[in-house]
Design an enzyme around this catalytic site. Structure first.
Site: not given
Length: 400
Positions: A226, A258, A344
């Site tokens: 992402h 992901d 992230s």
């Protein structure tokens, strides 16, 4: 919840408010920057402080975990999953007296189970099919819990729809399945030095992951998908271009994985260590999927160095997104490591062995603090195992 990339602010704001993930990226250096510092494996200092022991004692504990994990790898063909218990024994599932004997010969603790890892994986596929067919949008995650030898289905908070009520009735009739409701939603977490900011253009931020090579030497970086969805241009905190996103298996609103890939510009260098965000670095000497219960730490631009243990593998998680979209994301691991938005894509590591890149966590307003090691408690996170991403993209990690 997935930690979505946050809008990119001024340079100072970007450093504090990254968009995604908890894990820090392995270090990268521009060709014009100062020489990279020598890695000193700072992981042991911070873990030692968290546990109230010396760095040498912390290293001994981690080395002991890795020795047992290596023994499990040697004998795993005869076994059916493993996890560390509270006494730091590596417990292995067995289905025969011969398998139990093999486990003991390798210094492992056997236990006989009704299901085990392989049967739980089949049960998970069955339950996932039922959930998909039901049309319910309130299933938050589905995954095996090895210590209890059961499959856990977790629902979103709030009143259950008629479709969810019907699905829960089906699931409760299946042996080995537990259904619970979470009290919060989930969100995704959004130079080349691990744990530092991954400034995405246009307008959002993540943390850097693990550099490596593929296709005969092409320099790349493994990241959360992402973070690089849409192939953004990527800069470091000083606004120097590091590279560009070139591949992502994450598609907002569609079934996804992901994992993603950044191409590192030829004038930049991916380094085989991560930035602990405490003035130290830690070498990357290899990669693995450490057993459930193993100690794991991550470096991220928002929360720094935080630690915990691995709790589950192969989870399917439904992340909520903008406009009410739901992205079903499979193949994730879960840990007790505390993360926040902006982490992230960052790097999880066990000792000096790479484990994964931050994907997301609970959207409950928790505060991990900064560089709290194992003291950053009270939360959890999901990460993309680096072994799976490296295998899919044909990447060899850069090590030191």
């Amino acid at each position: 919840m997935r930690f979505p990339p946050r809008p990119r602010k001024s340079l100072a704001g970007a450093v504090l408010a990254l968009g995604l993930g908890a894990a820090a990226l392995a270090p990268m250096q521009t060709a014009t920057s100062a020489p990279a510092p020598s890695p000193v494996d700072g992981v042991y200092d911070v873990l030692g402080k968290s546990w109230g022991v010396s760095p040498a004692e912390a290293k001994a504990r981690l080395d002991g975990e890795h020795t047992k994990a290596a023994a499990f790898e040697t004998a795993k063909a005869q076994l059916d999953g493993a996890f560390f218990n509270s006494e730091r024994q590596l417990v292995v599932n067995v289905h025969s007296a011969r398998a139990a004997q093999i486990a003991r010969e390798h210094g492992l603790a056997p236990r006989s189970v009704a299901r085990g890892e392989k049967a739980l994986a089949k049960l998970q596929s069955q339950v996932q099919a039922l959930a998909d067919k039901s049309g319910s949008l309130q299933v938050q995650s589905i995954g095996a819990d090895l210590p209890t030898d059961r499959l856990q289905v977790v629902l979103q908070p709030g009143k259950q729809s008629a479709k969810t009520v019907a699905l829960v009735k089906q699931l409760k009739a299946i042996s080995g399945v537990d259904v619970s409701t979470n009290d919060t939603t989930l969100t995704m977490t959004a130079d080349v030095i691990g744990g530092q900011i991954m400034d995405l253009v246009p307008g959002t931020n993540c943390s850097l992951g693990f550099p490596g090579t593929r296709n005969g030497g092409d320099n790349v970086l493994l990241s959360a998908g992402h973070c690089v969805e849409g192939n953004p241009m990527i800069q470091n905190r000083s606004g120097v271009r590091l590279g560009v996103g070139v591949a992502s298996r994450f598609r907002t609103g569609s079934p996804s994985v992901d994992m993603g890939l950044m191409d590192i510009d030829s004038n930049n260098v991916g380094r085989g260590y991560i930035d602990n965000r405490n003035g130290q670095t830690t070498r990357v000497t290899g990669s693995s999927k450490a057993p459930v219960g193993s100690t794991i730490c991550k470096a991220g631009n928002t929360t720094g160095w935080t630690c915990g243990t691995i709790t589950q593998y192969n989870l399917t998680v439904n992340y909520g997104g903008a406009g009410g979209s739901v992205t079903q994301t499979s193949g994730l691991a879960r840990s007790t490591v505390c993360t926040e938005g902006g982490d992230s894509g960052g790097a999880y590591i066990s000792g000096t062995t790479a484990q994964g890149m931050t994907s997301g966590g609970p959207n409950d307003g928790h505060d991990c603090g900064w560089n709290q090691g194992s003291n950053a408690t009270g939360s959890y996170s999901f990460y993309q195992p680096v072994v799976d991403a490296a295998q899919y993209y044909g990447v060899t990690l850069t090590t030191s």
